[in-house]
Write a protein that holds these residues in place. Structure first.
Motif, PDB file in Angstrom:
ATOM      1  N   ALA A 159     -68.570  49.682  67.231  1.00 46.09           N
ATOM      2  CA  ALA A 159     -68.439  49.297  65.824  1.00 46.09           C
ATOM      3  C   ALA A 159     -69.412  50.085  64.953  1.00 46.09           C
ATOM      4  N   SER A 160     -70.598  50.348  65.462  1.00 47.10           N
ATOM      5  CA  SER A 160     -71.588  51.135  64.703  1.00 47.10           C
ATOM      6  C   SER A 160     -71.105  52.567  64.505  1.00 47.10           C
ATOM      7  N   GLN A 161     -70.430  53.122  65.511  1.00 40.42           N
ATOM      8  CA  GLN A 161     -69.906  54.471  65.364  1.00 40.42           C
ATOM      9  C   GLN A 161     -68.825  54.522  64.294  1.00 40.42           C
ATOM     10  N   ALA A 162     -67.969  53.514  64.268  1.00 33.82           N
ATOM     11  CA  ALA A 162     -66.954  53.456  63.214  1.00 33.82           C
ATOM     12  C   ALA A 162     -67.612  53.335  61.846  1.00 33.82           C
ATOM     13  N   ALA A 163     -68.644  52.517  61.746  1.00 34.40           N
ATOM     14  CA  ALA A 163     -69.339  52.339  60.476  1.00 34.40           C
ATOM     15  C   ALA A 163     -69.978  53.637  60.003  1.00 34.40           C
ATOM     16  N   ALA A 164     -70.543  54.396  60.943  1.00 35.80           N
ATOM     17  CA  ALA A 164     -71.163  55.670  60.573  1.00 35.80           C
ATOM     18  C   ALA A 164     -70.130  56.635  60.007  1.00 35.80           C
ATOM     19  N   ALA A 165     -68.943  56.662  60.617  1.00 38.31           N
ATOM     20  CA  ALA A 165     -67.888  57.540  60.115  1.00 38.31           C
ATOM     21  C   ALA A 165     -67.426  57.107  58.738  1.00 38.31           C
ATOM     22  N   LEU A 166     -67.288  55.817  58.538  1.00 38.87           N
ATOM     23  CA  LEU A 166     -66.875  55.311  57.234  1.00 38.87           C
ATOM     24  C   LEU A 166     -67.939  55.582  56.178  1.00 38.87           C
ATOM     25  N   ASP A 167     -69.196  55.458  56.566  1.00 38.58           N
ATOM     26  CA  ASP A 167     -70.282  55.714  55.625  1.00 38.58           C
ATOM     27  C   ASP A 167     -70.304  57.186  55.204  1.00 38.58           C
ATOM     28  N   ASP A 168     -70.061  58.069  56.164  1.00 37.34           N
ATOM     29  CA  ASP A 168     -70.049  59.496  55.847  1.00 37.34           C
ATOM     30  C   ASP A 168     -68.928  59.850  54.882  1.00 37.34           C
ATOM     31  N   ASP A 169     -67.806  59.145  55.020  1.00 39.00           N
ATOM     32  CA  ASP A 169     -66.660  59.427  54.158  1.00 39.00           C
ATOM     33  C   ASP A 169     -66.712  58.653  52.833  1.00 39.00           C
ATOM     34  N   GLY A 170     -67.660  57.722  52.756  1.00 42.63           N
ATOM     35  CA  GLY A 170     -67.736  56.887  51.555  1.00 42.63           C
ATOM     36  C   GLY A 170     -66.557  55.947  51.431  1.00 42.63           C
ATOM     37  N   VAL A 171     -66.066  55.466  52.590  1.00 43.53           N
ATOM     38  CA  VAL A 171     -64.871  54.635  52.589  1.00 43.53           C
ATOM     39  C   VAL A 171     -65.256  53.171  52.473  1.00 43.53           C
ATOM     40  N   MET A 172     -64.699  52.518  51.492  1.00 41.13           N
ATOM     41  CA  MET A 172     -64.822  51.076  51.377  1.00 41.13           C
ATOM     42  C   MET A 172     -63.407  50.559  51.107  1.00 41.13           C
TER      43      MET A 172
ATOM     44  N   THR B  90     -65.609  58.351  71.932  1.00 40.44           N
ATOM     45  CA  THR B  90     -65.622  57.949  70.531  1.00 40.44           C
ATOM     46  C   THR B  90     -66.609  58.787  69.730  1.00 40.44           C
ATOM     47  N   THR B  91     -67.742  59.125  70.341  1.00 36.29           N
ATOM     48  CA  THR B  91     -68.723  59.975  69.670  1.00 36.29           C
ATOM     49  C   THR B  91     -68.136  61.346  69.356  1.00 36.29           C
ATOM     50  N   ARG B  92     -67.395  61.910  70.296  1.00 33.08           N
ATOM     51  CA  ARG B  92     -66.744  63.208  70.061  1.00 33.08           C
ATOM     52  C   ARG B  92     -65.761  63.118  68.907  1.00 33.08           C
ATOM     53  N   LEU B  93     -65.004  62.017  68.862  1.00 31.68           N
ATOM     54  CA  LEU B  93     -64.024  61.849  67.793  1.00 31.68           C
ATOM     55  C   LEU B  93     -64.720  61.733  66.435  1.00 31.68           C
ATOM     56  N   VAL B  94     -65.818  60.962  66.394  1.00 24.40           N
ATOM     57  CA  VAL B  94     -66.571  60.818  65.141  1.00 24.40           C
ATOM     58  C   VAL B  94     -67.103  62.169  64.674  1.00 24.40           C
ATOM     59  N   ARG B  95     -67.529  62.988  65.630  1.00 26.40           N
ATOM     60  CA  ARG B  95     -68.141  64.274  65.281  1.00 26.40           C
ATOM     61  C   ARG B  95     -67.116  65.267  64.743  1.00 26.40           C
ATOM     62  N   PHE B  96     -65.919  65.282  65.322  1.00 26.87           N
ATOM     63  CA  PHE B  96     -64.971  66.345  64.996  1.00 26.87           C
ATOM     64  C   PHE B  96     -63.778  65.893  64.154  1.00 26.87           C
ATOM     65  N   SER B  97     -63.527  64.593  64.072  1.00 29.54           N
ATOM     66  CA  SER B  97     -62.371  64.140  63.313  1.00 29.54           C
ATOM     67  C   SER B  97     -62.666  64.138  61.811  1.00 29.54           C
ATOM     68  N   THR B  98     -61.660  64.418  61.028  1.00 32.94           N
ATOM     69  CA  THR B  98     -61.791  64.360  59.564  1.00 32.94           C
ATOM     70  C   THR B  98     -61.128  63.115  59.001  1.00 32.94           C
ATOM     71  N   SER B  99     -60.616  62.263  59.866  1.00 36.65           N
ATOM     72  CA  SER B  99     -59.900  61.064  59.427  1.00 36.65           C
ATOM     73  C   SER B  99     -60.630  59.813  59.894  1.00 36.65           C
ATOM     74  N   SER B 100     -61.135  59.056  58.942  1.00 41.86           N
ATOM     75  CA  SER B 100     -61.796  57.798  59.302  1.00 41.86           C
ATOM     76  C   SER B 100     -60.792  56.789  59.836  1.00 41.86           C
ATOM     77  N   ASP B 101     -59.520  56.911  59.393  1.00 43.43           N
ATOM     78  CA  ASP B 101     -58.486  56.014  59.912  1.00 43.43           C
ATOM     79  C   ASP B 101     -58.308  56.205  61.419  1.00 43.43           C
ATOM     80  N   ASP B 102     -58.338  57.448  61.864  1.00 51.81           N
ATOM     81  CA  ASP B 102     -58.204  57.722  63.300  1.00 51.81           C
ATOM     82  C   ASP B 102     -59.365  57.125  64.074  1.00 51.81           C
ATOM     83  N   ILE B 103     -60.549  57.208  63.504  1.00 52.17           N
ATOM     84  CA  ILE B 103     -61.731  56.681  64.186  1.00 52.17           C
ATOM     85  C   ILE B 103     -61.659  55.158  64.288  1.00 52.17           C
ATOM     86  N   VAL B 104     -61.282  54.514  63.180  1.00 49.10           N
ATOM     87  CA  VAL B 104     -61.157  53.055  63.201  1.00 49.10           C
ATOM     88  C   VAL B 104     -60.079  52.635  64.197  1.00 49.10           C
ATOM     89  N   ARG B 105     -58.973  53.375  64.212  1.00 47.35           N
ATOM     90  CA  ARG B 105     -57.898  53.065  65.155  1.00 47.35           C
ATOM     91  C   ARG B 105     -58.376  53.214  66.595  1.00 47.35           C
TER      92      ARG B 105
END
Length: 251
Positions: free
Chosen positions: A233-246, A127-142
């Protein structure tokens, strides 16, 4: 308290397997020494411990002594022992059976812990690798929803963005579960009814929550699994925070 099926079967085997073994060995009680018969019963105790748990192993040791006494010492079909040597053999059977059963159960537990910890580490690392390299927060949440479903053995898991509503049971950062402000005893009560909330928070900012539905009658996972869920869940939150997704609700 809810017991896993495997533990229930192990306890049943702890009570019945030594009885069956002692019964099978009856034709040999005059041709095989009592010491050797006791050793064969110890093998049964070890088998139960290796396949079950330490309590099943201890029960198997007690059962082995009882049926050794009943079927293989004089007077037969009685729980009374006349010969001093038979008393000593029965005591040694109990002591050795209990010690060996605990060692076997401990070895199995350590092996299971090692395998489980490696699995948890791989999930977090992936999951950490996905957070680091993915550009889609939807993919990370999924991905996190899928990992939570597997780690906690859930029936369903969905993600909700936006503001908090209601007061469902909540999985806390320390791995405990709160229901209406009180700590819920997972060991004795199992999962609370309905959906359980796991908040996705990073850098002190709330990004949404995972709403988790345990399978009916399922046994809550160990603390280590719940802490892994919190980290996911914290990793997903970090990705969402970086993208500014609410965002609103995600399926």
């Amino acid at each position: 308290m809810r017991f896993p099926l495997r533990d229930t079967v192990a306890v049943a085997a702890g009570a019945l397997a030594p009885f069956a073994a002692a019964l099978v060995l009856m034709p040999f009680r005059t041709s095989v020494t009592h010491t050797n018969l006791a050793l064969l019963l110890v093998v049964v105790v070890v088998a139960v411990s290796a396949l079950g748990n330490r309590w099943a192993g201890a029960l198997a040791a007690l059962s082995a002594v009882a049926w050794f006494d009943f079927f293989h010492t004089e007077p037969y079909q009685s729980f009374h022992i006349q010969d001093r040597a038979d008393v000593e053999t029965a005591v040694l059977l109990l002591v050795v059976g209990v010690i060996v059963s605990q060692l076997a159960a401990r070895g199995r537990t350590l092996e299971r812990v090692a395998v489980t910890d490696a699995s948890y580490l791989e999930r977090l690392h992936g999951t950490t690798r996905l957070v680091r390299f993915s550009t889609s927060s939807d993919d990370i949440v999924r991905r996190v929803r899928q990992e939570l479903t597997e780690v906690l053995e859930l029936r369903a898991c969905r993600f909700e963005g936006g503001q908090l509503t209601g007061r469902p049971p909540r999985l806390e950062p320390d791995g405990s579960v709160k229901v209406a402000g009180w700590i819920w005893d997972l060991e004795w009560q199992g999962w609370p009814d309905g959906e359980i909330e796991l908040r996705a928070i990073a850098y002190g900012r709330y990004q949404g929550r995972f709403m988790m539905t345990p399978a009916p009658g399922s046994v809550p996972p160990p603390l280590e699994a719940r802490l892994v869920a919190v980290d996911l869940a914290s990793q997903a939150a970090a990705a969402l925070d970086d993208d500014g997704v609410m965002a609103g609700s995600r399926p």
